[in-house]
Enzyme design. Sequence first.
Site, short mmCIF file in Angstrom:
data_model
loop_
_atom_site.label_atom_id
_atom_site.label_comp_id
_atom_site.label_asym_id
_atom_site.label_seq_id
_atom_site.Cartn_x
_atom_site.Cartn_y
_atom_site.Cartn_z
N ASP A 231 18.44 39.58 1.04
CA ASP A 231 18.32 38.34 1.82
C ASP A 231 17.59 38.50 3.14
OD1 ASP A 231 19.40 36.41 0.18
OD2 ASP A 231 21.46 36.72 0.88
N LYS A 234 15.99 35.73 5.09
CA LYS A 234 16.75 34.72 5.85
C LYS A 234 16.54 34.86 7.35
CE LYS A 234 20.50 33.77 2.54
NZ LYS A 234 21.93 34.02 2.28
N HIS A 293 16.80 35.34 -6.80
CA HIS A 293 17.28 34.00 -7.16
C HIS A 293 16.59 33.43 -8.40
CE1 HIS A 293 20.12 33.30 -3.94
NE2 HIS A 293 19.24 33.76 -3.06
P1 C2E Z 1 24.45 33.16 -0.22
O1 C2E Z 1 25.52 32.55 0.60
O2 C2E Z 1 24.23 34.64 -0.10
O3 C2E Z 1 24.74 32.79 -1.74
C1 C2E Z 1 24.06 33.44 -2.78
C2 C2E Z 1 24.23 32.71 -4.10
O4 C2E Z 1 25.61 32.76 -4.49
C3 C2E Z 1 23.86 31.26 -4.06
O5 C2E Z 1 22.47 31.09 -4.23
C4 C2E Z 1 24.65 30.74 -5.28
O6 C2E Z 1 23.97 31.10 -6.48
C5 C2E Z 1 25.92 31.57 -5.24
N1 C2E Z 1 26.97 30.80 -4.54
C6 C2E Z 1 27.41 31.00 -3.28
N2 C2E Z 1 28.41 30.15 -2.99
C7 C2E Z 1 28.60 29.40 -4.08
C8 C2E Z 1 29.52 28.34 -4.41
O7 C2E Z 1 30.35 27.92 -3.59
N3 C2E Z 1 29.42 27.79 -5.65
C9 C2E Z 1 28.52 28.24 -6.57
N4 C2E Z 1 28.46 27.66 -7.76
N5 C2E Z 1 27.61 29.24 -6.30
C10 C2E Z 1 27.68 29.80 -5.06
P2 C2E Z 1 21.76 29.74 -3.78
O8 C2E Z 1 22.55 28.56 -4.22
O9 C2E Z 1 20.34 29.81 -4.23
O10 C2E Z 1 21.81 29.75 -2.21
C11 C2E Z 1 21.02 30.62 -1.46
C12 C2E Z 1 21.48 30.65 -0.04
O11 C2E Z 1 21.41 29.35 0.52
C13 C2E Z 1 22.95 31.06 0.13
O12 C2E Z 1 23.04 32.47 0.11
C14 C2E Z 1 23.25 30.45 1.49
O13 C2E Z 1 22.74 31.22 2.54
C15 C2E Z 1 22.47 29.15 1.45
N6 C2E Z 1 23.30 28.01 1.00
C16 C2E Z 1 23.49 27.58 -0.28
N7 C2E Z 1 24.27 26.48 -0.28
C17 C2E Z 1 24.60 26.22 1.01
C18 C2E Z 1 25.37 25.20 1.67
O14 C2E Z 1 25.95 24.30 1.03
N8 C2E Z 1 25.49 25.24 3.02
C19 C2E Z 1 24.87 26.23 3.74
N9 C2E Z 1 25.01 26.24 5.08
N10 C2E Z 1 24.12 27.21 3.17
C20 C2E Z 1 23.98 27.19 1.83
FE FE Z 2 19.32 35.14 -1.35
FE FE Z 3 22.63 36.49 -0.80
#
Ligand code: C2E
Ligand code: FE
Ligand code: FE
Length: 381
Positions: A231, A234, A293
Amino acid sequence: MSPEENLFPHQDILAQLHESLPLSDKLRFLHQVIREDFPFIDRLAIALFDEKTSMLKTYTHSTEGASPLAAYEVPLGAASSLREIMQRRRPRVVQDMSIFAHGSQEHTKRVASKGYQASYTMPLYQSDTFIGFLFFNSLKPNAFVPEALRQIDIYGHLIALMVINELTAIRTLLAAVQAARSMTHYRDVETGSHIDRTAHYARLIARELAPHYNLSDEQIEHIFMFSPLHDIGKIGIPDSVLRKPGKLDEAEFKVMMTHPQKGREIIDVILEDFSLGTFGHVSIMRNIAEYHHEAIDGSGYPKGLKGDEIPIEARISAVADIFDALTSCRTYKAPWSNDDAFAMLRRLADTKLDRDCVDAMLKNIDKVQEIQQRFRDEGVV
Ligand code: C2E
Ligand code: FE
Ligand code: FE
Ligand code: SIN
Ligand code: SIN
């Protein structure tokens, strides 16, 4: 003397070492060259010492036939004669390994059980720091006579420099990435224990997959070292999106979706600026940043790659990342229980995630828990 006799091109026998090859390929090449003079050297192997854990780990080897030791690690404290070589800083010849065959050390037994009769072991030092061992093994007893050792020592030091060069490149790269990370707010979002857990989950999966996917110890180690950087892109995401406490809207998620490409670019700039583009497995680092991703069914980002178009190191990192994201606290979510997170991995297998990578985690739930116990979050975001 004719002009032709005075000045002529020479075919340098080690020219291939100039090329940008993984260390294992260079070692295999050098092994062939060494065998022209010393056909009795049947195996070269490098084991690295990890200061953090005091473990000695197989790293790379060149072996005629099957390797007695792959994906293997041992506490250096348990390998008494190796510890002695390290402390004395002097190589050691064993002319007849059969005396070790019934010995106490698992790794020595394994090496002897493949028929190796003689060994020559050099400790590897970088300046004053011990970094590991180089092993020469022979199927012939009494192979390492003093006349041969004069030349073998030179090859040994050449190999040592190659190893040091590679480790220095990796260390420089990781330090540069770490510096970039620490100069941004991203450091507040990502905890150190997240980095450690992701690395260990990725290695757990890689080791499980190694036989079937033909992953070398060197590749496994690089997946371990580089998956925490997935990441790094980011650091280029504005705080308003990165640190948003709630759910991202569509436009914000679009911004977030640029982080894999940004990560790849940051890594490329660092490789270029530090002239590190030439060490063997940089592609592992790039692929993890850019493709973690992507989804097996093609629904991922940035490229929409499918199935095994996605490099295996990225498929591994995706599982490690998602499992840790689910079970950790984020600004936008509470941590899930392991059971819920494992159930989610199972659901995502074959659509988003690689089934083999998911199965590797599910098969090792005890080890996953060990990693969680060892790297707990203190004072979470
Ligand atoms: P991250 O927090 O490192 O999450 C990595 C991946 O873990 C996410 O990729 C998703 O595939 C999975 N994941 C994390 N939390 C959840 C969850 O609560 N439910 C489900 N079903 N999957 C989850 P993704 O979706 O491509 O997101 C990439 C990054 O975008 C995340 O990295 C985070 O930094 C950000 N992000 C995603 N959704 C949100 C959000 O609702 N709010 C905020 N502030 N950031 C978000
Ligand atoms: Fe990522
Ligand atoms: Fe991540
Ligand atoms: C190794 O080959 O990595 C270790 C072998 C030995 O103990 O001689
Ligand atoms: C040991 O027995 O501790 C190591 C001996 C060897 O690697 O040859």
